[in-house]
Scaffold this motif. Sequence first.
Motif, PDB file in Angstrom:
ATOM      1  N   GLY A  35     -83.659  -8.790  24.078  1.00  0.00           N
ATOM      2  CA  GLY A  35     -83.445  -7.843  25.160  1.00  0.00           C
ATOM      3  C   GLY A  35     -82.389  -6.790  24.907  1.00  0.00           C
ATOM      4  O   GLY A  35     -81.838  -6.231  25.850  1.00  0.00           O
ATOM      5  N   ASP A  36     -82.105  -6.485  23.648  1.00  0.00           N
ATOM      6  CA  ASP A  36     -81.066  -5.499  23.336  1.00  0.00           C
ATOM      7  C   ASP A  36     -81.321  -4.144  23.989  1.00  0.00           C
ATOM      8  O   ASP A  36     -80.413  -3.516  24.515  1.00  0.00           O
ATOM      9  N   GLU A  37     -82.560  -3.691  23.976  1.00  0.00           N
ATOM     10  CA  GLU A  37     -82.885  -2.378  24.522  1.00  0.00           C
ATOM     11  C   GLU A  37     -82.690  -2.350  26.036  1.00  0.00           C
ATOM     12  O   GLU A  37     -82.114  -1.404  26.584  1.00  0.00           O
ATOM     13  N   PHE A  38     -83.155  -3.376  26.722  1.00  0.00           N
ATOM     14  CA  PHE A  38     -83.036  -3.464  28.174  1.00  0.00           C
ATOM     15  C   PHE A  38     -81.568  -3.508  28.588  1.00  0.00           C
ATOM     16  O   PHE A  38     -81.109  -2.742  29.438  1.00  0.00           O
ATOM     17  N   VAL A  39     -80.804  -4.411  27.970  1.00  0.00           N
ATOM     18  CA  VAL A  39     -79.381  -4.549  28.286  1.00  0.00           C
ATOM     19  C   VAL A  39     -78.629  -3.279  27.907  1.00  0.00           C
ATOM     20  O   VAL A  39     -77.761  -2.818  28.647  1.00  0.00           O
ATOM     21  N   GLY A  40     -78.975  -2.690  26.762  1.00  0.00           N
ATOM     22  CA  GLY A  40     -78.312  -1.457  26.331  1.00  0.00           C
ATOM     23  C   GLY A  40     -78.525  -0.318  27.306  1.00  0.00           C
ATOM     24  O   GLY A  40     -77.588   0.414  27.645  1.00  0.00           O
ATOM     25  N   ALA A  41     -79.738  -0.151  27.778  1.00  0.00           N
ATOM     26  CA  ALA A  41     -80.033   0.908  28.748  1.00  0.00           C
ATOM     27  C   ALA A  41     -79.294   0.645  30.056  1.00  0.00           C
ATOM     28  O   ALA A  41     -78.759   1.571  30.676  1.00  0.00           O
ATOM     29  N   TYR A  42     -79.235  -0.615  30.463  1.00  0.00           N
ATOM     30  CA  TYR A  42     -78.537  -0.984  31.698  1.00  0.00           C
ATOM     31  C   TYR A  42     -77.038  -0.714  31.567  1.00  0.00           C
ATOM     32  O   TYR A  42     -76.433  -0.097  32.447  1.00  0.00           O
ATOM     33  N   SER A  43     -76.438  -1.160  30.470  1.00  0.00           N
ATOM     34  CA  SER A  43     -74.996  -0.980  30.302  1.00  0.00           C
ATOM     35  C   SER A  43     -74.630   0.496  30.175  1.00  0.00           C
ATOM     36  O   SER A  43     -73.601   0.929  30.684  1.00  0.00           O
ATOM     37  N   GLU A  44     -75.487   1.276  29.543  1.00  0.00           N
ATOM     38  CA  GLU A  44     -75.241   2.714  29.421  1.00  0.00           C
ATOM     39  C   GLU A  44     -75.320   3.388  30.795  1.00  0.00           C
ATOM     40  O   GLU A  44     -74.468   4.207  31.144  1.00  0.00           O
ATOM     41  N   LYS A  45     -76.326   3.025  31.574  1.00  0.00           N
ATOM     42  CA  LYS A  45     -76.523   3.627  32.892  1.00  0.00           C
ATOM     43  C   LYS A  45     -75.355   3.331  33.830  1.00  0.00           C
ATOM     44  O   LYS A  45     -74.910   4.191  34.585  1.00  0.00           O
ATOM     45  N   PHE A  46     -74.835   2.102  33.785  1.00  0.00           N
ATOM     46  CA  PHE A  46     -73.808   1.690  34.733  1.00  0.00           C
ATOM     47  C   PHE A  46     -72.417   1.563  34.116  1.00  0.00           C
ATOM     48  O   PHE A  46     -71.493   1.063  34.756  1.00  0.00           O
ATOM     49  N   GLY A  47     -72.246   2.035  32.878  1.00  0.00           N
ATOM     50  CA  GLY A  47     -70.929   2.113  32.252  1.00  0.00           C
ATOM     51  C   GLY A  47     -70.265   0.775  31.999  1.00  0.00           C
ATOM     52  O   GLY A  47     -69.046   0.659  32.120  1.00  0.00           O
ATOM     53  N   ILE A  48     -71.036  -0.223  31.633  1.00  0.00           N
ATOM     54  CA  ILE A  48     -70.484  -1.543  31.327  1.00  0.00           C
ATOM     55  C   ILE A  48     -70.327  -1.642  29.815  1.00  0.00           C
ATOM     56  O   ILE A  48     -71.308  -1.637  29.081  1.00  0.00           O
ATOM     57  N   LYS A  49     -69.094  -1.715  29.358  1.00  0.00           N
ATOM     58  CA  LYS A  49     -68.818  -1.700  27.913  1.00  0.00           C
ATOM     59  C   LYS A  49     -69.051  -3.054  27.247  1.00  0.00           C
ATOM     60  O   LYS A  49     -69.523  -3.123  26.126  1.00  0.00           O
ATOM     61  N   ASP A  50     -68.712  -4.134  27.924  1.00  0.00           N
ATOM     62  CA  ASP A  50     -68.826  -5.482  27.363  1.00  0.00           C
ATOM     63  C   ASP A  50     -70.281  -5.954  27.473  1.00  0.00           C
ATOM     64  O   ASP A  50     -70.825  -6.069  28.577  1.00  0.00           O
ATOM     65  N   ASN A  51     -70.892  -6.262  26.339  1.00  0.00           N
ATOM     66  CA  ASN A  51     -72.298  -6.652  26.301  1.00  0.00           C
ATOM     67  C   ASN A  51     -72.571  -7.937  27.082  1.00  0.00           C
ATOM     68  O   ASN A  51     -73.573  -8.030  27.779  1.00  0.00           O
ATOM     69  N   SER A  52     -71.675  -8.931  26.982  1.00  0.00           N
ATOM     70  CA  SER A  52     -71.920 -10.188  27.705  1.00  0.00           C
ATOM     71  C   SER A  52     -71.818  -9.973  29.211  1.00  0.00           C
ATOM     72  O   SER A  52     -72.562 -10.579  29.980  1.00  0.00           O
ATOM     73  N   LYS A  53     -70.930  -9.098  29.652  1.00  0.00           N
ATOM     74  CA  LYS A  53     -70.839  -8.787  31.077  1.00  0.00           C
ATOM     75  C   LYS A  53     -72.090  -8.043  31.534  1.00  0.00           C
ATOM     76  O   LYS A  53     -72.593  -8.273  32.637  1.00  0.00           O
ATOM     77  N   ALA A  54     -72.608  -7.167  30.693  1.00  0.00           N
ATOM     78  CA  ALA A  54     -73.834  -6.431  31.025  1.00  0.00           C
ATOM     79  C   ALA A  54     -75.012  -7.391  31.139  1.00  0.00           C
ATOM     80  O   ALA A  54     -75.838  -7.260  32.050  1.00  0.00           O
ATOM     81  N   GLN A  55     -75.105  -8.364  30.233  1.00  0.00           N
ATOM     82  CA  GLN A  55     -76.185  -9.350  30.287  1.00  0.00           C
ATOM     83  C   GLN A  55     -76.127 -10.143  31.580  1.00  0.00           C
ATOM     84  O   GLN A  55     -77.144 -10.323  32.259  1.00  0.00           O
ATOM     85  N   LYS A  56     -74.933 -10.626  31.944  1.00  0.00           N
ATOM     86  CA  LYS A  56     -74.779 -11.416  33.164  1.00  0.00           C
ATOM     87  C   LYS A  56     -75.078 -10.574  34.402  1.00  0.00           C
ATOM     88  O   LYS A  56     -75.729 -11.034  35.338  1.00  0.00           O
TER      89      LYS A  56
END
Length: 111
Positions: A35-56
Amino acid sequence: MTVLLDKKLTARQQWALEYLSDKGWVPGVTAFEGGDEFVGAYSEKFGIKDNSKAQKSLARVLRPLEPMGLIEIGKAWGSRTYYPDCGPTHCNEYKITNRGKRAAISHDTYD
């Protein structure tokens, strides 16, 4: 056709539905699940830098959408539900339903 929901979707839920609306099955929310692409798009959209926080965060956004019938989550045997039509290749993947597509467009809620 309008989809009436008990409460208004959050901006993040709305984004997730719009993201899923033009895709088939999307890999889960962890890198292990692809799910790298899904999480990456989500974290970019909402400005979440930490990948594990974006996943959660994304998992918390998606979880309530399934009982509302807006998305399907392909699950493995032994979990709450198994979608036989998705097969084992779609376990831990997300797919928008037709109701979810209509909800992404309508934004309507009950009064």
